[in-house]
Motif scaffolding. Sequence first.
Motif, PDB file in Angstrom:
ATOM      1  N   LYS A  15      42.184  39.072 126.114  1.00 48.12           N
ATOM      2  CA  LYS A  15      43.090  38.285 125.129  1.00 48.12           C
ATOM      3  C   LYS A  15      42.442  37.135 124.715  1.00 48.12           C
ATOM      4  O   LYS A  15      41.468  36.457 125.428  1.00 48.12           O
ATOM      5  N   TYR A  16      42.782  36.743 123.362  1.00 46.38           N
ATOM      6  CA  TYR A  16      42.313  35.296 123.000  1.00 46.38           C
ATOM      7  C   TYR A  16      43.453  34.511 122.985  1.00 46.38           C
ATOM      8  O   TYR A  16      44.503  34.582 122.874  1.00 46.38           O
ATOM      9  N   CYS A  38      42.315  30.487 123.051  1.00 46.22           N
ATOM     10  CA  CYS A  38      41.875  29.484 122.247  1.00 46.22           C
ATOM     11  C   CYS A  38      40.434  29.391 121.716  1.00 46.22           C
ATOM     12  O   CYS A  38      40.248  28.647 120.776  1.00 46.22           O
ATOM     13  N   GLY A  39      39.647  30.292 122.250  1.00 46.66           N
ATOM     14  CA  GLY A  39      37.977  30.209 121.775  1.00 46.66           C
ATOM     15  C   GLY A  39      37.519  29.006 121.969  1.00 46.66           C
ATOM     16  O   GLY A  39      36.398  28.813 121.496  1.00 46.66           O
ATOM     17  N   GLY A  79      37.045  28.185 125.681  1.00 44.17           N
ATOM     18  CA  GLY A  79      36.899  28.287 126.856  1.00 44.17           C
ATOM     19  C   GLY A  79      37.787  27.298 127.793  1.00 44.17           C
ATOM     20  O   GLY A  79      37.296  27.267 128.942  1.00 44.17           O
ATOM     21  N   ALA A 107      41.904  33.262 129.031  1.00 43.31           N
ATOM     22  CA  ALA A 107      42.752  34.614 129.005  1.00 43.31           C
ATOM     23  C   ALA A 107      41.759  35.495 128.362  1.00 43.31           C
ATOM     24  O   ALA A 107      41.925  36.669 128.698  1.00 43.31           O
ATOM     25  N   CYS A 108      40.422  35.239 128.181  1.00 43.12           N
ATOM     26  CA  CYS A 108      39.616  36.170 127.576  1.00 43.12           C
ATOM     27  C   CYS A 108      38.464  36.615 128.718  1.00 43.12           C
ATOM     28  O   CYS A 108      37.545  37.191 128.611  1.00 43.12           O
ATOM     29  N   CYS A 148      35.161  34.672 124.948  1.00 46.99           N
ATOM     30  CA  CYS A 148      35.316  34.028 123.596  1.00 46.99           C
ATOM     31  C   CYS A 148      34.086  33.074 123.338  1.00 46.99           C
ATOM     32  O   CYS A 148      33.679  32.932 122.156  1.00 46.99           O
TER      33      CYS A 148
END
Lengths: 637, 157
Positions: free
Chosen positions: B34-35, B37-38, B40, B44-45, B57
């Motif tokens: 999942k995305y 926040c991008g 770090g 979720a990613c 991400c």
Amino acid sequence: MPNEPERYELFEAPPYQFQLNRRDFLEVAGFVICLTATPLLDAQTAAKPRARLAFAADGTVTVFAGKVEVGQGAATELAMAVAEELRLPVSKVRAVLGDTDLCPNDGITAGSRTTPATVPEARKAAAAHRGGELSPPPAWKTLGQSHPAQNARAIVTGRHQYPSDIRRPGMLYAAVLRPPSFGAKLLSIDPSVLKDKSLTVVNDNGFVAVAAPTSFAARQAVATLAAAARWETKPHPASADLFRVLKETATNPRENKRGDLAPAFAAASKQSRGTYQTPYIQHAPMEPRAAVAEWLDGKLTVWTGTQNPFGVQQQLQQAFRLSAEQVRVIEPGSGGGFGGKHTGEVAIEAARLAKEAGKPVHLRWTRAEEFAWAYCRPAGLWEIQAALDANGRLTAWDFASYNAGTAGLESPYRIPNTRTRFFRSDSPLREGSYRGIAATTNNFARECAMDELAALAGQDPLDFRLAHLDNPRLRDVLVAVAEKFNWKSRRQKPGAALGIAAGFEKGSYVAACVEVAKDAKSGFAIRDFHMAYECGAILNPSNLRAQVEGAIIQGLGGALMESIEFVNGRLTNGSFTAYRLPRLRDVPPLTITLLDRKDLPSVGAGETPIIVVAPALAAAVSALTGQRRRSLPLRSA
Amino acid sequence: MTVTINGQAHQLTTAPDRPLLDVLREDLGLTGTKYGCGEGQCRACTVLLNGKPVTSCLTPVRLADGKSVTTIEGLAPGDRLHRVQQAFLDAEAMQCGYCVPGMILRTVSLLEATPHPTDAQIIDALNGNLCRCCGYVRILDAVRRAAQQEGGRPHAE
Ligand code: FES
Ligand code: FES
């Protein structure tokens, strides 16, 4: 105070006025006239009845509801309700939620209404099918027992498809050009800077966006457009001036009065006066707003994360001049809402791009967009003045609430002379609903004041509250939490920094006790946190406990650390790096007491437990430091 | 580029700076990652890169060249569940569930390095994983349960 002006997002103007394609419209003397004869808001949407239940040959049953599942447990609760009344195992019942083509319009998923409104509907439909009466709570076999979430296995295997996980054939990925600051107006862009022919670019009446084969390419293209865009910016107040702005722009209040304040204040033995503040905070659901839009044979289908699928359907109809039959909104179960996903802007944006591209389009807001362009919980300001007589009884209560909203304005305490006013102000930021919304913040101010008044009266804040409380359900939770926490004996301990708070909202009752202690790093640490909560007959105890745990810990965020900051029309902490949220390490020992009242109707429980967290903590921190804390968050200096 | 994803080798032709997260989700349809926040900051990613947890991400896909990636979809074969997945199920450690794949993969790597972690070690390992539903009480419970299970064999259906 009849209607609820606090859900500001529901009264906003439509986010976009698209020109769309000239072919669809005829321009006459500067007016755009729509050639399609469908009314903008199709009144039939709400009226058309849809089946609540479907029975399959294999003995399984499907229950349909226009509510949505955002993690609060609506799907499982509805399946349990139907299973109960049909005398079936829960595994035989499936819930389909939030699909405007399949489900009855049960309205927005907000205000904790699924339990008191939609669950009874489902039970009635099932009982009617069986040809019997509703089963009474003491006879329940399924309701009242714990049942895990129906999609739990899909979640742990990564198979559950959230709105942002939907994939359609030929789907493109999108990104949107956002203004550099609040209120900025686009003067010009230069689409010719984009050379790549695989890009779809929309530039429609202020909406500029790109769809591309990958989201990476779409983001890069938007960054290229942004570098060449020209904007006209507008002055915008900074968060440092927030409370001055709320006060100065306040308009004529709505007012409720009982008794006569002036003589009560004149005869007072003691008086208190305080100003309280709560900043904007963001919902920050883990899954940002997302939508996948697809046009097929004149019909628009949008999968999107929203708490209001039928509302989003209407917004799409309005934006694209379509009838209800031409728009289908599907909410497949999304990654958190907390009152933050009532509106449909991401659905409209994806649909506009999909129309242009002639292909399905996927749009997921970035975290930065989610912080800046989604609505916040309203900031609030309070002025409270109160009077005590010689016996330490409250005789006058003058409560002025600015901007926070009207839920939870009225004091539950017995006071002969009161004035309650609510002022609307010009909000610098976009505002809307939030878990518990104004009940949380109005209760914060009120309960802080009650704690101060108890001290002024020289009384134990528990006794002081009980002395002014008639409501038996509110008394019950206060007494229950105080007993479990050992309030009386812990108060005897020298130096113990304790806090207590109570309140009710949306038909359920809650009280909390907390102890804090000095902590070298963060100023104070929470020793333990107790809550007692009562929401009528408990439907799914395990899920209820999860909701209460989540509400407490989410409430710790607003109480301790969250505040949206801005200057020159930009957020200065609009990221997970800068905006602190509760994490595993922040969780104190929790003790939760759930009072099950089988004799009372069940009401929704996702919101109300949050309303006592901040005032209980503020009281404890005030006791620890000897300094009254009247604004949030408590960990800011 | 050649990346082994959930045990299968994939030839990838794409912009080398694209986040691994995007390639998994958009090119390979592995949307369990999942995305959030991008940045770090939410994890979720999380995926396992050569067995080590990374935030996909912030991982350009070129850094996965020649390496192996495990996502939530590849954690257990077929319809079976990894014991950590089973523990999250047993503990009912999910509300919306969006953070859960990242939580599970972080837990898998924690238990590989530290089969019997203390609560403090669990908190250290998972404090970077954000759950906005704030289901932390059950998440902690799930990790404790997973640690109590004997061995590392996947659970049967
Ligand atoms: S999406 Fe990668 S850390 Fe948040
Ligand atoms: S369960 Fe919703 S974010 Fe963790």
